[in-house]
Design an enzyme around this catalytic site. Structure first.
Site, PDB file in Angstrom:
ATOM      1  N   THR A   1     -13.699   5.180   7.042  1.00 42.94           N
ATOM      2  CA  THR A   1     -14.322   4.721   5.848  1.00 42.94           C
ATOM      3  C   THR A   1     -14.009   3.057   5.595  1.00 42.94           C
ATOM      4  OG1 THR A   1     -12.317   4.728   4.028  1.00 42.94           O
ATOM      5  CG2 THR A   1     -13.958   6.713   4.580  1.00 42.94           C
TER       6      THR A   1
ATOM      7  N   LYS B   1       1.011   4.334  -2.696  1.00 40.88           N
ATOM      8  CA  LYS B   1       0.668   5.808  -2.558  1.00 40.88           C
ATOM      9  C   LYS B   1       1.739   6.658  -3.001  1.00 40.88           C
ATOM     10  CE  LYS B   1      -3.585   5.426  -1.729  1.00 40.88           C
ATOM     11  NZ  LYS B   1      -4.471   5.811  -2.501  1.00 40.88           N
TER      12      LYS B   1
ATOM     13  N   TYR C   1       0.761  -1.230  -0.123  1.00 41.99           N
ATOM     14  CA  TYR C   1      -0.088  -0.079   0.043  1.00 41.99           C
ATOM     15  C   TYR C   1       0.871   1.261   0.007  1.00 41.99           C
ATOM     16  CZ  TYR C   1      -3.489   3.478   1.554  1.00 41.99           C
ATOM     17  OH  TYR C   1      -4.340   4.526   1.722  1.00 41.99           O
TER      18      TYR C   1
END
Length: 359
Positions: A276, A242, A238
């Protein structure tokens, strides 16, 4: 003296227990680290997560965006069924911007948007199109649909993403986080570049917004094992995806700036630590109250993304990285233009792009 010593030991024990519990319940993955390297990665991840929460608190007063009439403008956003993207769409529609949503489930997106926005009261229109940024075929198909309907695009928001997911290769043979978060958006930007160029003016440049993360600061580009086939740990992959977005932001802006006719500005954005579904693979799902208490709401997380997309205050500041509607620290790797050039060419090769500026 003995009582003070016992109190000291008790304090240390309680602190250790609290620390262990915090580590256990806020891990990037539901599985425990299996090696020292993974443990170190996890500790660094949590450290930057805490830094992000502190930054969100300190810069909270800056995290605001003014919505104003942008009638006639067109925006494309990937993702948006829920979470940050959905709230960005809400804000764009309130500015009377026509929005094309590229989502995996158009029907769900339509239902969610219409719960938030009175569609009959806005001047812009909204379109719901099928898109999976992890599939390069889907990206090309979506781009064709957009190109057929809109000769000009003012705003492209590369928002769709997944985080710390278990190892998986896509239909194209790419690691899923790298594909969904970065490669699909790189390809989409390439395909829609003519429409973005057509819309940009010297008074108000077209905007590309790459939704990144504060953990790009931990990222490294592993050219030898870019898809994690030899070694894979979810947060490391990840972080790489990014960082890739930020490197792309900086380098593409540098190239575009060489031609005065390219009225396009690109921004990378950290929306904040937001409550989220992005955390669905994290152990924070064990204690949902923790996210409710400490994380931003999706509406708060959408503000910097929207700010990067429409704010006149950012004119002339392309290539910047923002958090809480503020320019903040960027990875030194993203500033390395030689790395940027190498990685840009590397990505083009992976996607069989001969000339990025000629779709």
């Amino acid at each position: 003296m003995g009582i003070l010593y016992l109190l000291f030991l008790a304090t240390c024990a309680i602190s250790a227990i609290v620390g262990l519990l915090a580590f256990y319940f806020t891990r990037s993955s539901k599985s425990m680290p299996k090696t020292f390297s993974e443990l170190k990665s996890e500790i660094h991840w949590q450290y930057h997560g805490v830094r992000g929460l502190i930054e969100d608190t300190i810069l909270k007063r800056n995290n605001r965006v003014d919505l104003f009439d942008n009638e006639g403008k067109v925006a494309v956003i990937t993702g948006g069924n829920r979470g940050i993207g959905l709230r960005v769409v809400e804000k764009l529609l309130k500015c009377d911007i026509t929005v094309i949503m590229g989502v995996r489930n158009p029907e769900e997106a339509k239902e969610n948007v219409e719960r938030l926005v009175d569609i009959d009261s806005i001047k812009g229109k909204i379109y719901y199109e099928k898109l999976d940024t992890g599939s390069m075929h889907s990206v090309r198909k979506f781009a064709n649909v957009v190109q057929s309907k809109f000769p000009k695009i003012n705003i492209l928001i590369n928002n769709a993403g997944i985080m710390a997911s278990p190892f998986k290769l896509t239909e194209d043979g790419f690691e899923s986080q790298f594909a969904v978060n970065y490669l699909g958006h790189f390809l989409l930007t390439h395909l829609l570049l003519p429409q973005l160029k057509a819309a940009g003016t010297k008074e108000f440049n077209s905007r590309i917004v790459n939704v990144s993360s504060c953990v790009h600061l931990l990222g490294k580009i592993n050219f030898d094992d870019i898809h994690g086939k030899e070694y894979y740990y979810p947060p490391v992959a990840y972080n790489q995806s990014k960082l890739a977005q930020v490197i792309f932001t900086r380098y593409l802006q540098k190239i575009l700036n060489k031609n005065e006719d390219n009225n396009i500005q690109i921004y990378a954005v950290h929306p904040g630590v937001v409550d989220t579904d992005l955390f669905c693979h994290s152990s924070t799902t064990y204690i949902p109250w923790f996210k409710k208490l400490f994380f931003k709401t999706p509406e708060e997380g959408s503000r910097t993304v929207t700010y990067a997309a429409i704010s006149p205050r950012l004119e002339g500041k392309g290539g910047s990285y923002l958090s809480n509607c503020t320019l903040v620290k960027i990875s030194s790797l993203a500033k390395d233009l030689s790395l940027g050039e190498k990685f840009f060419k590397f990505t083009c090769s992976m996607l069989d792009i001969d000339d990025f500026f000629r779709p």
